[in-house]
Write an enzyme that holds these catalytic residues in place. Structure first.
Site, mmCIF file in Angstrom:
data_model
loop_
_atom_site.group_PDB
_atom_site.id
_atom_site.type_symbol
_atom_site.label_atom_id
_atom_site.label_comp_id
_atom_site.label_asym_id
_atom_site.label_seq_id
_atom_site.Cartn_x
_atom_site.Cartn_y
_atom_site.Cartn_z
ATOM 1 N N ALA A 1 48.278 35.907 29.075
ATOM 2 C CA ALA A 1 47.563 36.834 28.185
ATOM 3 C C ALA A 1 46.090 36.496 28.023
ATOM 4 O O ALA A 1 45.408 37.072 27.181
ATOM 5 C CB ALA A 1 48.248 36.866 26.821
ATOM 6 N N ARG A 30 43.722 36.974 30.273
ATOM 7 C CA ARG A 30 42.845 37.934 30.950
ATOM 8 C C ARG A 30 43.705 39.036 31.592
ATOM 9 O O ARG A 30 44.934 39.008 31.497
ATOM 10 C CB ARG A 30 42.024 37.209 32.026
ATOM 11 C CG ARG A 30 42.897 36.707 33.157
ATOM 12 C CD ARG A 30 42.101 36.123 34.299
ATOM 13 N NE ARG A 30 42.951 35.961 35.458
ATOM 14 C CZ ARG A 30 42.718 35.119 36.454
ATOM 15 N NH1 ARG A 30 41.664 34.337 36.419
ATOM 16 N NH2 ARG A 30 43.547 35.074 37.481
ATOM 17 N N ASN A 32 54.562 38.242 31.659
ATOM 18 C CA ASN A 32 53.499 38.894 32.443
ATOM 19 C C ASN A 32 52.830 37.947 33.434
ATOM 20 O O ASN A 32 52.314 38.399 34.456
ATOM 21 C CB ASN A 32 52.458 39.490 31.483
ATOM 22 C CG ASN A 32 51.157 39.808 32.174
ATOM 23 O OD1 ASN A 32 51.030 40.842 32.847
ATOM 24 N ND2 ASN A 32 50.170 38.918 32.060
ATOM 25 N N SER A 82 56.661 44.636 39.745
ATOM 26 C CA SER A 82 55.640 45.284 40.576
ATOM 27 C C SER A 82 56.340 46.301 41.474
ATOM 28 O O SER A 82 57.522 46.123 41.813
ATOM 29 C CB SER A 82 54.960 44.236 41.453
ATOM 30 O OG SER A 82 54.246 44.862 42.500
ATOM 31 N N TYR A 92 56.349 36.984 46.868
ATOM 32 C CA TYR A 92 56.010 37.776 45.676
ATOM 33 C C TYR A 92 57.058 38.873 45.440
ATOM 34 O O TYR A 92 57.543 39.064 44.319
ATOM 35 C CB TYR A 92 54.619 38.372 45.881
ATOM 36 C CG TYR A 92 54.065 39.154 44.723
ATOM 37 C CD1 TYR A 92 53.555 38.508 43.596
ATOM 38 C CD2 TYR A 92 54.005 40.547 44.762
ATOM 39 C CE1 TYR A 92 53.022 39.233 42.544
ATOM 40 C CE2 TYR A 92 53.468 41.276 43.720
ATOM 41 C CZ TYR A 92 52.979 40.614 42.605
ATOM 42 O OH TYR A 92 52.442 41.348 41.571
ATOM 43 N N ALA A 93 57.427 39.602 46.507
ATOM 44 C CA ALA A 93 58.407 40.690 46.364
ATOM 45 C C ALA A 93 59.750 40.145 45.900
ATOM 46 O O ALA A 93 60.416 40.747 45.035
ATOM 47 C CB ALA A 93 58.561 41.442 47.683
ATOM 48 N N LYS A 128 59.507 39.356 42.227
ATOM 49 C CA LYS A 128 59.427 40.554 41.383
ATOM 50 C C LYS A 128 60.758 41.320 41.371
ATOM 51 O O LYS A 128 61.130 41.910 40.359
ATOM 52 C CB LYS A 128 58.278 41.448 41.853
ATOM 53 C CG LYS A 128 56.889 40.821 41.652
ATOM 54 C CD LYS A 128 56.628 40.522 40.187
ATOM 55 C CE LYS A 128 55.209 40.067 39.897
ATOM 56 N NZ LYS A 128 54.988 39.792 38.472
HETATM 57 P P1 NAI Z 1 45.673 37.872 36.597
HETATM 58 O O1 NAI Z 1 45.642 36.828 37.645
HETATM 59 O O2 NAI Z 1 44.383 38.490 36.159
HETATM 60 O O3 NAI Z 1 46.411 37.313 35.303
HETATM 61 C C1 NAI Z 1 47.548 36.501 35.387
HETATM 62 C C2 NAI Z 1 47.476 35.486 34.257
HETATM 63 O O4 NAI Z 1 48.630 34.646 34.357
HETATM 64 C C3 NAI Z 1 46.244 34.568 34.386
HETATM 65 O O5 NAI Z 1 45.559 34.518 33.146
HETATM 66 C C4 NAI Z 1 46.841 33.243 34.755
HETATM 67 O O6 NAI Z 1 46.121 32.117 34.274
HETATM 68 C C5 NAI Z 1 48.223 33.324 34.134
HETATM 69 N N1 NAI Z 1 49.146 32.369 34.745
HETATM 70 C C6 NAI Z 1 49.398 32.224 36.072
HETATM 71 N N2 NAI Z 1 50.242 31.206 36.284
HETATM 72 C C7 NAI Z 1 50.537 30.690 35.051
HETATM 73 C C8 NAI Z 1 51.344 29.608 34.605
HETATM 74 N N3 NAI Z 1 52.034 28.829 35.464
HETATM 75 N N4 NAI Z 1 51.413 29.351 33.280
HETATM 76 C C9 NAI Z 1 50.715 30.112 32.407
HETATM 77 N N5 NAI Z 1 49.925 31.137 32.774
HETATM 78 C C10 NAI Z 1 49.842 31.428 34.085
HETATM 79 O O7 NAI Z 1 46.708 38.989 37.110
HETATM 80 P P2 NAI Z 1 46.943 40.522 36.650
HETATM 81 O O8 NAI Z 1 46.418 41.398 37.711
HETATM 82 O O9 NAI Z 1 46.489 40.740 35.262
HETATM 83 O O10 NAI Z 1 48.544 40.588 36.722
HETATM 84 C C11 NAI Z 1 49.393 40.433 35.604
HETATM 85 C C12 NAI Z 1 50.824 40.675 36.048
HETATM 86 O O11 NAI Z 1 50.952 41.997 36.588
HETATM 87 C C13 NAI Z 1 51.286 39.721 37.157
HETATM 88 O O12 NAI Z 1 52.638 39.365 36.946
HETATM 89 C C14 NAI Z 1 51.155 40.574 38.419
HETATM 90 O O13 NAI Z 1 52.041 40.138 39.411
HETATM 91 C C15 NAI Z 1 51.534 41.932 37.873
HETATM 92 N N6 NAI Z 1 51.036 43.048 38.688
HETATM 93 C C16 NAI Z 1 49.695 43.236 38.887
HETATM 94 C C17 NAI Z 1 49.249 44.312 39.655
HETATM 95 C C18 NAI Z 1 47.789 44.567 39.881
HETATM 96 O O14 NAI Z 1 47.452 45.556 40.556
HETATM 97 N N7 NAI Z 1 46.896 43.766 39.345
HETATM 98 C C19 NAI Z 1 50.198 45.249 40.265
HETATM 99 C C20 NAI Z 1 51.580 44.957 39.988
HETATM 100 C C21 NAI Z 1 51.966 43.895 39.211
#
Ligand code: NAI
Length: 242
Positions: A12, A14, A85, A137, A150-151, A154
């Site tokens: 959460a 970003r 998330n 996703s 990843y797939a 998800k």
């Molecule tokens: P992002 O990379 O901007 O945000 C992901 C957040 O998760 C980051 O703040 C990161 O520090 C945190 N994180 C990662 N590993 C962690 C861990 N081990 N412990 C605690 N925090 C951790 O990614 P975004 O784009 O905001 O994606 C959010 C979700 O939505 C993800 O699950 C992504 O797979 C999914 N998603 C995103 C899409 C897109 O187009 N951006 C499309 C489909 C799904």
């Protein structure tokens, strides 16, 4: 509005997670924001005020999670919402993918969600109400070359949620999945024009989605209006998978 209830939202600090946190705060939730990025968490906390409570934690670390769960139990209103998330990608064609790339993505996206859910679900069960939403996703539904890890993670979230639904529905807890399509984030802004127009040609709505459009779906599934909606996968993808 103050629900006097806490939603735990992972990732959460970003992106989409931050947008989900904002929306939930606007609908009355206190948000426990779990992320590894301490600076981003603090920056967001500064902007969003006291309903956004930052906790620096790696969700793959069971012990760190137990400590954070104990703090949240003492410091915040009762946890009635969980949003899984946090997610990462480590893309490579399967022929070239290292076991470390496979393990890392499954560890964070799937096992991390399982650990977070297990760490907080007792609180929902005691309250005899609550909602759990996991962010999957479209790739978990239709696959993508270069993303076997990843797939799988998800798609795994979907199986996990559908099974947990069968364990918890009778206790007043809903368990659902939101499957975003291509969303305007830092990740998609970096794509080349060519890849971007290829994506666009496949989306009936002819545009990428916005993080707030994912947040709206999550907030709906966590609202009293959605009490009888459980075990579903809601694609928010401009018609890409339908
Ligand atoms: P992002 O990379 O901007 O945000 C992901 C957040 O998760 C980051 O703040 C990161 O520090 C945190 N994180 C990662 N590993 C962690 C861990 N081990 N412990 C605690 N925090 C951790 O990614 P975004 O784009 O905001 O994606 C959010 C979700 O939505 C993800 O699950 C992504 O797979 C999914 N998603 C995103 C899409 C897109 O187009 N951006 C499309 C489909 C799904």
């Amino acid at each position: 509005m103050n629900l006097n209830a806490t939603a735990v939202v992972t990732g959460a600090a970003r992106g989409i997670g931050l947008e989900i946190a904002k929306k939930l705060i606007n609908t009355g939730w206190t948000v426990a924001a779990l992320d590894m990025l301490e600076d981003d968490l603090n920056r967001s906390a500064h902007k969003l005020g006291s309903m956004y409570r930052p906790y620096t934690v790696n969700i793959t670390d069971t012990q760190q999670l137990a400590v954070v769960a104990a703090s949240i139990g003492k410091e915040l209103p009762v946890v009635k919402g969980i949003v899984n998330n946090a997610g990462i990608t480590r893309d490579a064609l399967m022929m070239r993918m290292g076991e470390d790339q496979w393990n890392m993505v499954i560890d964070v996206n799937l096992t991390g969600a399982w650990k977070v859910t297990q760490a907080f679900m007792r609180s929902l069960i005691r309250a005899r109400e609550g909602s759990i939403v996991s962010i999957s996703s479209v790739v978990g539904l239709i696959g993508a070359a270069g993303q076997t890890n990843y797939a799988a993670s998800k798609a795994g979230l979907i199986g996990m949620s559908k099974s947990l639904n069968r364990e918890l529905a009778a206790r007043g807890i809903t368990v659902n999945v939101v499957a975003p399509g291509f969303i305007e984030t830092e990740m998609t802004q970096k794509l080349s024009e060519e890849v971007r127009s290829d994506y666009l040609s496949r989306i009936p709505a002819a545009r990428l989605g916005l993080p707030v459009e994912i947040a709206e779906a999550v907030a709906f599934l966590m609202s009293p209006s959605a009490k009888y909606i459980t075990g579903v996968v809601l694609p928010v993808d401009g018609g890409l998978t339908t």
